[in-house]
Design a protein around this motif. Sequence first.
Motif, PDB file in Angstrom:
ATOM      1  N   ARG B  54       0.841  -1.202   0.000  1.00  0.00           N
ATOM      2  CA  ARG B  54       0.000   0.000   0.000  1.00  0.00           C
ATOM      3  C   ARG B  54       0.877   1.255   0.000  1.00  0.00           C
ATOM      4  O   ARG B  54       0.708   2.128  -0.828  1.00  0.00           O
ATOM      5  N   HIS B  55       1.817   1.301   0.957  1.00  0.00           N
ATOM      6  CA  HIS B  55       2.712   2.461   1.048  1.00  0.00           C
ATOM      7  C   HIS B  55       4.062   2.204   0.409  1.00  0.00           C
ATOM      8  O   HIS B  55       4.842   3.130   0.209  1.00  0.00           O
ATOM      9  N   PHE B  56       4.369   0.951   0.151  1.00  0.00           N
ATOM     10  CA  PHE B  56       5.600   0.618  -0.577  1.00  0.00           C
ATOM     11  C   PHE B  56       5.381  -0.729  -1.257  1.00  0.00           C
ATOM     12  O   PHE B  56       4.540  -1.513  -0.829  1.00  0.00           O
ATOM     13  N   ALA B  57       6.152  -0.963  -2.335  1.00  0.00           N
ATOM     14  CA  ALA B  57       6.032  -2.226  -3.061  1.00  0.00           C
ATOM     15  C   ALA B  57       6.543  -3.366  -2.181  1.00  0.00           C
ATOM     16  O   ALA B  57       7.467  -3.174  -1.389  1.00  0.00           O
ATOM     17  N   ILE B  65      12.597   1.296   3.117  1.00  0.00           N
ATOM     18  CA  ILE B  65      11.432   1.165   4.001  1.00  0.00           C
ATOM     19  C   ILE B  65      11.787   1.661   5.407  1.00  0.00           C
ATOM     20  O   ILE B  65      11.001   2.359   6.053  1.00  0.00           O
ATOM     21  N   GLY B  66      12.988   1.316   5.858  1.00  0.00           N
ATOM     22  CA  GLY B  66      13.426   1.793   7.181  1.00  0.00           C
ATOM     23  C   GLY B  66      13.516   3.308   7.226  1.00  0.00           C
ATOM     24  O   GLY B  66      13.049   3.954   8.168  1.00  0.00           O
ATOM     25  N   TRP B  67      14.115   3.861   6.179  1.00  0.00           N
ATOM     26  CA  TRP B  67      14.252   5.322   6.086  1.00  0.00           C
ATOM     27  C   TRP B  67      12.876   5.986   6.085  1.00  0.00           C
ATOM     28  O   TRP B  67      12.595   6.886   6.879  1.00  0.00           O
ATOM     29  N   LEU B 101      16.426  -7.301   7.866  1.00  0.00           N
ATOM     30  CA  LEU B 101      16.479  -6.503   9.099  1.00  0.00           C
ATOM     31  C   LEU B 101      17.717  -5.607   9.128  1.00  0.00           C
ATOM     32  O   LEU B 101      17.654  -4.472   9.591  1.00  0.00           O
ATOM     33  N   LYS B 102      18.821  -6.141   8.641  1.00  0.00           N
ATOM     34  CA  LYS B 102      20.051  -5.350   8.600  1.00  0.00           C
ATOM     35  C   LYS B 102      19.845  -4.121   7.703  1.00  0.00           C
ATOM     36  O   LYS B 102      20.130  -2.987   8.106  1.00  0.00           O
ATOM     37  N   ALA B 103      19.310  -4.343   6.499  1.00  0.00           N
ATOM     38  CA  ALA B 103      19.096  -3.230   5.568  1.00  0.00           C
ATOM     39  C   ALA B 103      18.077  -2.240   6.134  1.00  0.00           C
ATOM     40  O   ALA B 103      18.277  -1.021   6.074  1.00  0.00           O
ATOM     41  N   PHE B 104      16.982  -2.771   6.682  1.00  0.00           N
ATOM     42  CA  PHE B 104      15.952  -1.911   7.257  1.00  0.00           C
ATOM     43  C   PHE B 104      16.550  -1.034   8.364  1.00  0.00           C
ATOM     44  O   PHE B 104      16.334   0.176   8.405  1.00  0.00           O
ATOM     45  N   SER B 105      17.288  -1.669   9.266  1.00  0.00           N
ATOM     46  CA  SER B 105      17.839  -0.918  10.409  1.00  0.00           C
ATOM     47  C   SER B 105      18.851   0.117   9.911  1.00  0.00           C
ATOM     48  O   SER B 105      18.920   1.224  10.460  1.00  0.00           O
ATOM     49  N   GLU B 106      19.611  -0.199   8.871  1.00  0.00           N
ATOM     50  CA  GLU B 106      20.564   0.781   8.332  1.00  0.00           C
ATOM     51  C   GLU B 106      19.839   2.001   7.770  1.00  0.00           C
ATOM     52  O   GLU B 106      20.282   3.135   7.960  1.00  0.00           O
ATOM     53  N   GLY B 107      18.731   1.780   7.069  1.00  0.00           N
ATOM     54  CA  GLY B 107      17.963   2.901   6.540  1.00  0.00           C
ATOM     55  C   GLY B 107      17.333   3.721   7.653  1.00  0.00           C
ATOM     56  O   GLY B 107      17.368   4.962   7.628  1.00  0.00           O
ATOM     57  N   PHE B 108      16.766   3.018   8.625  1.00  0.00           N
ATOM     58  CA  PHE B 108      16.139   3.709   9.755  1.00  0.00           C
ATOM     59  C   PHE B 108      17.162   4.583  10.484  1.00  0.00           C
ATOM     60  O   PHE B 108      16.931   5.763  10.748  1.00  0.00           O
ATOM     61  N   LEU B 181      10.738   9.856  -3.696  1.00  0.00           N
ATOM     62  CA  LEU B 181       9.662   8.929  -3.311  1.00  0.00           C
ATOM     63  C   LEU B 181      10.096   8.013  -2.181  1.00  0.00           C
ATOM     64  O   LEU B 181       9.361   7.822  -1.209  1.00  0.00           O
ATOM     65  N   HIS B 182      11.297   7.449  -2.302  1.00  0.00           N
ATOM     66  CA  HIS B 182      11.695   6.378  -1.381  1.00  0.00           C
ATOM     67  C   HIS B 182      12.465   6.866  -0.163  1.00  0.00           C
ATOM     68  O   HIS B 182      12.488   6.212   0.862  1.00  0.00           O
ATOM     69  N   ARG B 183      13.156   7.995  -0.314  1.00  0.00           N
ATOM     70  CA  ARG B 183      13.933   8.508   0.823  1.00  0.00           C
ATOM     71  C   ARG B 183      13.662   9.989   1.026  1.00  0.00           C
ATOM     72  O   ARG B 183      14.568  10.831   0.913  1.00  0.00           O
ATOM     73  N   PRO B 184      12.415  10.334   1.307  1.00  0.00           N
ATOM     74  CA  PRO B 184      12.086  11.753   1.487  1.00  0.00           C
ATOM     75  C   PRO B 184      12.882  12.352   2.649  1.00  0.00           C
ATOM     76  O   PRO B 184      13.145  11.692   3.645  1.00  0.00           O
TER      77      PRO B 184
END
Lengths: 314, 314
Positions: B54-57, B65-67, B101-108, B181-184
């Motif tokens: 819905r909010h991301f593919a 997604i984390g970001w 999880l590693k990628a998500f946490s890095e973006g966050f 779009l992906h990293r506002p």
Amino acid sequence: LTEQGVDEFALIQRYFQRPAQPTVALGIGDDAALIDPPAGHQLAICTDTLVAGRHFAPDAAGFDIGWKSLAVNLSDLAAMGAKPQSALLALTLPEADASWLKAFSEGFFALAEAHGVALIGGDTTRGPLSITVTAIGMVPSGRALRRDGARVGDMVCVTGTLGDAAAALSGIDSVAMAMRLHRPEPRVAAGALLREHASAAIDVSDGLLADLGHVCAASNVGADLRDDLLPASEALLAAVPDAGIRLRHQLGGDDYELCLCLPPDNVTAAIEALAAVGVPLHVIGRVAAEPGVRLRTADGTLMPQAHSGYKHFE
Amino acid sequence: LTEQGVDEFALIQRYFQRPAQPTVALGIGDDAALIDPPAGHQLAICTDTLVAGRHFAPDAAGFDIGWKSLAVNLSDLAAMGAKPQSALLALTLPEADASWLKAFSEGFFALAEAHGVALIGGDTTRGPLSITVTAIGMVPSGRALRRDGARVGDMVCVTGTLGDAAAALSGIDSVAMAMRLHRPEPRVAAGALLREHASAAIDVSDGLLADLGHVCAASNVGADLRDDLLPASEALLAAVPDAGIRLRHQLGGDDYELCLCLPPDNVTAAIEALAAVGVPLHVIGRVAAEPGVRLRTADGTLMPQAHSGYKHFE
């Protein structure tokens, strides 16, 4: 029934907008809510998610889901000794079902109003049914009950009784047990009173052994529990006469009682303080130097631990 | 790759436990986090959910997604003029995938660390992929930018440019637009500076017309916008030469810019203040007494409004 053309904002207003509360500077309806922190207090804040099919049955009553989504968070605040003040509600729904939303909001607000909790914000989105509540409480600065304060020699205590929720989940047909599972009463008043007496606290949501294990790990201690001291309700004793099966339920989790460590000299005063708000407090063991949580029979025999609690990703 | 036998606590510790931050009294690892509110400040708090599909593919990069899960919340704090301080992360995952999880946490944390935001708590549970972040910020008491302060005669302004995110979502192949779009980049610094100048603010996440509509409704005013004044990036102007299609993107939402109302005498000072932090500010219209938001061409002709923004339950 899905209402066509009813947008998020109308839905939120209809079911979730309540009169403003004086403790909240700005509630629902802006980009963020504003809170005036009271002098001399810290804010306690926590968040918990309930997912359909995992934390509740897909056909569970909306009222119960609303109640429980807040209750599990107020239980975390209770375990800090914090007084709940407000909450945010992130609601993901497969469809905008007005009758479900009505029931959900009634359950949510029944508990919120009992504890003076204002709904100050949130988000509504479409997707698989899931509810994330963030709860905010106030605690006098430096006085919160933490997990890392347990000391060797402390007594381990638990509020109320254990096992009703797991027994209800296992299919035992009892209204009293079903209420414990679906509409848990967070131990908010008890948690606030225990700030004066306890050295450490946690809520028993994932199972007694796992949760006490977190306290022990954070405090660099261990604990020895006695199986015959774990409190059971009259309903559980009647429905599950087999002590072994009963024990499995008592260790099963979802009880939302508080597990506490108290210096031995404080136990009597704590029991008396909690009796005044109608909450029983039972000694179930003792904090030890050896790491880990051990369950023993009355004669000291170590019991095998089949159930170390609910692990979300095993 | 799902790791068997890695439990929630180990996962959280591995990817989400970071050094303690001095502004937070007690971070991850207890029943609730504790915050010491700074004197003379209010807490701003908001929550937003991102749902897969819905909010991301479903196959979107974990980093993005984390970001974005944090960015959409920091954008709400920016729209209040609040300085972000901390966040809670409720993560629902179909499986405990360590590389995701590693990628998500890095973006966050890439975004969190850029804004001095401490992750102070959260919840991890199994279920359809969904992320709810709660963000907490501080704002000098009584100085927050609200939605209800717009006055007739105020100028309507917007930061940055509009339309890149919607254009990227529509399939236009542009790295610059995809990043929007992906990293506002939430307009945190601009929001804080605009406390001195603006009468009302909102972030443009659901689309300019819908979001400005919320400001107008809360302020009991209306607004007249000029289509030729809506700012577009060089990339959008080059990729979408047709002004009509470009306008649709500019009204499409997901831009995470700020829309503001300012007394006319404050506009120049606001533009200069934001220029110092590299953020353009454009006048796009004027607040009027007549309720509703109207879009007009340069010669005053009223335009039909095909896009009134993203409504979550229509």
